[in-house]
Design an enzyme around this catalytic site. Structure first.
Site, PDB file in Angstrom:
ATOM      1  N   HIS A   1       2.767  -2.845   4.095  1.00 24.48           N
ATOM      2  CA  HIS A   1       3.016  -3.386   2.748  1.00 24.48           C
ATOM      3  C   HIS A   1       4.239  -4.279   2.663  1.00 24.48           C
ATOM      4  O   HIS A   1       4.497  -4.863   1.621  1.00 24.48           O
ATOM      5  CB  HIS A   1       3.150  -2.262   1.720  1.00 24.48           C
ATOM      6  CG  HIS A   1       4.493  -1.583   1.757  1.00 24.48           C
ATOM      7  ND1 HIS A   1       4.816  -0.644   2.694  1.00 24.48           N
ATOM      8  CD2 HIS A   1       5.596  -1.725   0.988  1.00 24.48           C
ATOM      9  CE1 HIS A   1       6.052  -0.222   2.490  1.00 24.48           C
ATOM     10  NE2 HIS A   1       6.561  -0.867   1.466  1.00 24.48           N
TER      11      HIS A   1
HETATM   12  C1  UD1 Z   1       8.042  -2.200  -3.663  1.00 26.16           C
HETATM   13  C2  UD1 Z   1       9.461  -2.398  -3.148  1.00 26.16           C
HETATM   14  C3  UD1 Z   1       9.513  -2.065  -1.677  1.00 26.16           C
HETATM   15  C4  UD1 Z   1       8.951  -0.682  -1.413  1.00 26.16           C
HETATM   16  C5  UD1 Z   1       7.566  -0.548  -2.020  1.00 26.16           C
HETATM   17  C6  UD1 Z   1       7.080   0.877  -1.881  1.00 26.16           C
HETATM   18  C7  UD1 Z   1      10.719  -4.194  -4.265  1.00 26.16           C
HETATM   19  C8  UD1 Z   1      11.215  -5.583  -4.174  1.00 26.16           C
HETATM   20  N1  UD1 Z   1       9.879  -3.791  -3.309  1.00 26.16           N
HETATM   21  O1  UD1 Z   1       7.220  -3.123  -3.000  1.00 26.16           O
HETATM   22  O2  UD1 Z   1      10.859  -2.104  -1.236  1.00 26.16           O
HETATM   23  O3  UD1 Z   1       8.885  -0.485  -0.036  1.00 26.16           O
HETATM   24  O4  UD1 Z   1       7.620  -0.873  -3.422  1.00 26.16           O
HETATM   25  O5  UD1 Z   1       5.694   0.959  -1.952  1.00 26.16           O
HETATM   26  O6  UD1 Z   1      11.072  -3.484  -5.172  1.00 26.16           O
HETATM   27  N2  UD1 Z   1       0.578  -3.313  -7.379  1.00 26.16           N
HETATM   28  C9  UD1 Z   1      -0.532  -2.757  -7.959  1.00 26.16           C
HETATM   29  N3  UD1 Z   1      -0.408  -1.532  -8.521  1.00 26.16           N
HETATM   30  C10 UD1 Z   1       0.759  -0.832  -8.557  1.00 26.16           C
HETATM   31  C11 UD1 Z   1       1.888  -1.427  -7.991  1.00 26.16           C
HETATM   32  C12 UD1 Z   1       1.784  -2.663  -7.395  1.00 26.16           C
HETATM   33  O7  UD1 Z   1      -1.623  -3.333  -7.954  1.00 26.16           O
HETATM   34  O8  UD1 Z   1       0.790   0.292  -9.092  1.00 26.16           O
HETATM   35  C13 UD1 Z   1       0.430  -4.640  -6.717  1.00 26.16           C
HETATM   36  C14 UD1 Z   1       0.660  -5.816  -7.657  1.00 26.16           C
HETATM   37  O9  UD1 Z   1      -0.208  -6.821  -7.285  1.00 26.16           O
HETATM   38  C15 UD1 Z   1       2.098  -6.202  -7.335  1.00 26.16           C
HETATM   39  C16 UD1 Z   1       2.186  -5.885  -5.853  1.00 26.16           C
HETATM   40  O10 UD1 Z   1       1.387  -4.741  -5.674  1.00 26.16           O
HETATM   41  O11 UD1 Z   1       2.358  -7.541  -7.615  1.00 26.16           O
HETATM   42  C17 UD1 Z   1       3.599  -5.615  -5.377  1.00 26.16           C
HETATM   43  O12 UD1 Z   1       4.226  -4.602  -6.145  1.00 26.16           O
HETATM   44  P1  UD1 Z   1       5.821  -4.538  -6.269  1.00 26.16           P
HETATM   45  O13 UD1 Z   1       6.211  -3.301  -6.985  1.00 26.16           O
HETATM   46  O14 UD1 Z   1       6.347  -5.838  -6.783  1.00 26.16           O
HETATM   47  O15 UD1 Z   1       6.320  -4.470  -4.803  1.00 26.16           O
HETATM   48  P2  UD1 Z   1       5.834  -3.563  -3.585  1.00 26.16           P
HETATM   49  O16 UD1 Z   1       5.226  -4.446  -2.573  1.00 26.16           O
HETATM   50  O17 UD1 Z   1       5.058  -2.417  -4.099  1.00 26.16           O
HETATM   51  N1  UDP Z   2       2.843   7.444   0.981  1.00 23.18           N
HETATM   52  C1  UDP Z   2       1.890   8.140   0.248  1.00 23.18           C
HETATM   53  N2  UDP Z   2       0.634   7.634   0.172  1.00 23.18           N
HETATM   54  C2  UDP Z   2       0.266   6.481   0.793  1.00 23.18           C
HETATM   55  C3  UDP Z   2       1.232   5.784   1.549  1.00 23.18           C
HETATM   56  C4  UDP Z   2       2.522   6.291   1.604  1.00 23.18           C
HETATM   57  O1  UDP Z   2       2.198   9.200  -0.313  1.00 23.18           O
HETATM   58  O2  UDP Z   2      -0.906   6.063   0.664  1.00 23.18           O
HETATM   59  C5  UDP Z   2       4.215   7.976   1.053  1.00 23.18           C
HETATM   60  C6  UDP Z   2       4.772   8.175   2.432  1.00 23.18           C
HETATM   61  O3  UDP Z   2       4.388   9.423   2.949  1.00 23.18           O
HETATM   62  C7  UDP Z   2       6.264   8.054   2.183  1.00 23.18           C
HETATM   63  C8  UDP Z   2       6.352   7.053   1.082  1.00 23.18           C
HETATM   64  O4  UDP Z   2       5.077   7.021   0.458  1.00 23.18           O
HETATM   65  O5  UDP Z   2       6.779   9.287   1.723  1.00 23.18           O
HETATM   66  C9  UDP Z   2       6.680   5.694   1.643  1.00 23.18           C
HETATM   67  O6  UDP Z   2       6.493   4.734   0.677  1.00 23.18           O
HETATM   68  P1  UDP Z   2       6.206   3.206   1.036  1.00 23.18           P
HETATM   69  O7  UDP Z   2       5.722   3.083   2.425  1.00 23.18           O
HETATM   70  O8  UDP Z   2       5.361   2.696  -0.059  1.00 23.18           O
HETATM   71  O9  UDP Z   2       7.650   2.547   0.839  1.00 23.18           O
HETATM   72  P2  UDP Z   2       8.966   2.416   1.751  1.00 23.18           P
HETATM   73  O10 UDP Z   2       9.338   3.753   2.257  1.00 23.18           O
HETATM   74  O11 UDP Z   2       8.664   1.427   2.829  1.00 23.18           O
HETATM   75  O12 UDP Z   2       9.957   1.851   0.798  1.00 23.18           O
END
Ligand code: UD1
Ligand code: UDP
Length: 353
Positions: free
Chosen positions: A203
């Site tokens: 991601h």
């Molecule tokens: C965010 C964090 C990242 C973290 C990740 C955990 C920032 C800049 N990034 O990234 O550090 O590792 O969360 O998972 O804060 N979307 C959905 N449904 C949701 C949420 C997101 O469809 O419930 C989609 C949307 O298209 C959105 C995209 O995912 O634009 C990205 O979501 P966003 O929260 O901006 O960043 P992440 O990539 O999730």
């Molecule tokens: N995780 C989860 N379901 C998923 C993918 C990840 O519960 O489908 C959990 C994972 O076990 C970990 C956390 O989400 O505890 C990590 O989040 P993510 O990879 O989204 O973000 P990051 O740690 O890179 O910020």
């Protein structure tokens, strides 16, 4: 004494699951969910499964560009802080919710405590690196999870009120592992054979936003001749669809899953291939070889210990690691004793007194 905790993204729910109920033993906690993550399987599932207190505020900010998302959070958080008048604001990690939570507090001269302080990738192109550095520099209490993180803070001149309490995600795994064994049946449901599949997550923006990097990753998974399980982050799904990329039959693409299913899949995987921060650590906790599809990591100890290998997004390097990477050393204790939550409470109690 009142603490406002700001959370908003998946990994923050899991961190709060390990800390919130501990904080509530001694303090009034107001839990604020920014709404950065909002799909049921990116948010609600964690509150339901992990006994996280119900948020007092759900700001419903949702997705957007960085400025718009962070800016809207700032506006709304300021209103909540002014109304609630907390003694401290607690934030986790490095997301836009973290930065907004810390900045809105700092401008109102409310002390900020940052859990997971001091992590550095030394790659300022990452939004997370910008968020972490800014948050650390406006925090009053810093909770780095590792000694490397303590040194990183020192190198930036941050020496006061720095407390290495260990990693709250280690607490979470210890808290929920037995429940996962009892409740999760995902290995059977997906017809997987224990230790005969690779668990993958993707991601990170640097991988999804660049078609070449994402294509390389998917080609490596497709060509690996292994059963791959991939709970797909909505961000990655969106980019895969827009680039017109596709998976072979060996890759089981599933919706994002709850934490209990996730740690169950981690427990029984042969190897873990990821670009996630949290999943790299969980691979270590579960004693599984981790292959990290990034050009660097904040969790350098897992690499130095021989349990994590950094392969970037070169197809051949990913494939070779999937086939050949095996840790060759006993694990050292890197992430504390699983009591980070209790230690955070103790430090905050002293500080607020
Ligand atoms: C965010 C964090 C990242 C973290 C990740 C955990 C920032 C800049 N990034 O990234 O550090 O590792 O969360 O998972 O804060 N979307 C959905 N449904 C949701 C949420 C997101 O469809 O419930 C989609 C949307 O298209 C959105 C995209 O995912 O634009 C990205 O979501 P966003 O929260 O901006 O960043 P992440 O990539 O999730
Ligand atoms: N995780 C989860 N379901 C998923 C993918 C990840 O519960 O489908 C959990 C994972 O076990 C970990 C956390 O989400 O505890 C990590 O989040 P993510 O990879 O989204 O973000 P990051 O740690 O890179 O910020």
């Amino acid at each position: 004494m009142k603490i406002i905790t700001v959370i908003g993204a998946r990994p923050q729910f899991i961190k709060a699951a390990a800390v919130s109920n501990i904080i509530r033993k001694e303090f009034e906690e107001i839990l604020v969910h920014t709404g950065q993550h909002y799909d049921e399987n990116m948010s609600k599932v964690f509150f339901d499964e992990l006994n996280i207190p119900k948020p007092d505020y759900n700001m419903g900010i949702g997705s957007g560009n960085h400025g718009q998302q962070t800016g809207t959070m700032l506006i709304e958080l300021e209103k909540i802080y002014l109304k609630e008048k907390p003694d401290l604001v607690l934030v986790y990690g490095d997301t836009n919710s973290t930065l907004a939570g810390a900045l809105a507090a700092s401008k109102l001269l409310i002390p900020v405590a940052h859990v997971e302080a001091g992590l550095r990738s030394f790659n300022m192109n990452m939004p997370e690196e910008q968020n972490r550095i800014l948050t650390d520099h406006i925090s009053s209490i810093l909770f780095p999870p590792t000694e490397t993180a303590v040194v990183n803070l020192k190198n930036e001149g941050i020496k006061n009120s720095v407390h290495n309490v260990g990693d709250v995600m280690f607490d979470a795994v210890l808290d929920f592992k037995e429940l996962a064994k009892k409740k999760s049946n995902i290995v059977n449901e997906l017809n997987l054979i224990e230790n005969k599949y690779i668990l993958t997550t993707i991601h990170r923006a640097e991988n999804t936003n660049d078609i070449n990097r994402l294509r390389n990753i998917i080609q490596a998974l497709n060509e690996s001749n292994k059963t791959i399980v991939l709970p797909l982050h909505p961000r990655t799904k969106k980019y895969i669809d827009s680039y017109g990329l596709s998976f072979n039959n060996n890759v089981k693409v599933i919706e994002p899953i709850g934490y209990l299913d996730m740690i169950s899949l981690e427990m029984h995987a042969e190897k873990i291939v990821t670009d996630s921060g949290g999943v790299q650590k969980e691979a270590f906790f579960m004693k599984k070889p981790c292959i990290t599809m990034r050009d660097e990591t904040e969790w350098v100890e897992t690499v130095q210990n021989g349990w994590n290998t950094i392969v970037g997004t070169d197809k051949e390097k990913i494939l070779s690691a999937i086939m050949n990477f095996v840790p060759n050393r006993e694990q050292e204790n890197i992430f504390g004793d699983g009591k980070a939550g209790e230690k955070i409470l103790k430090v905050i109690k002293e500080a607020i007194k």
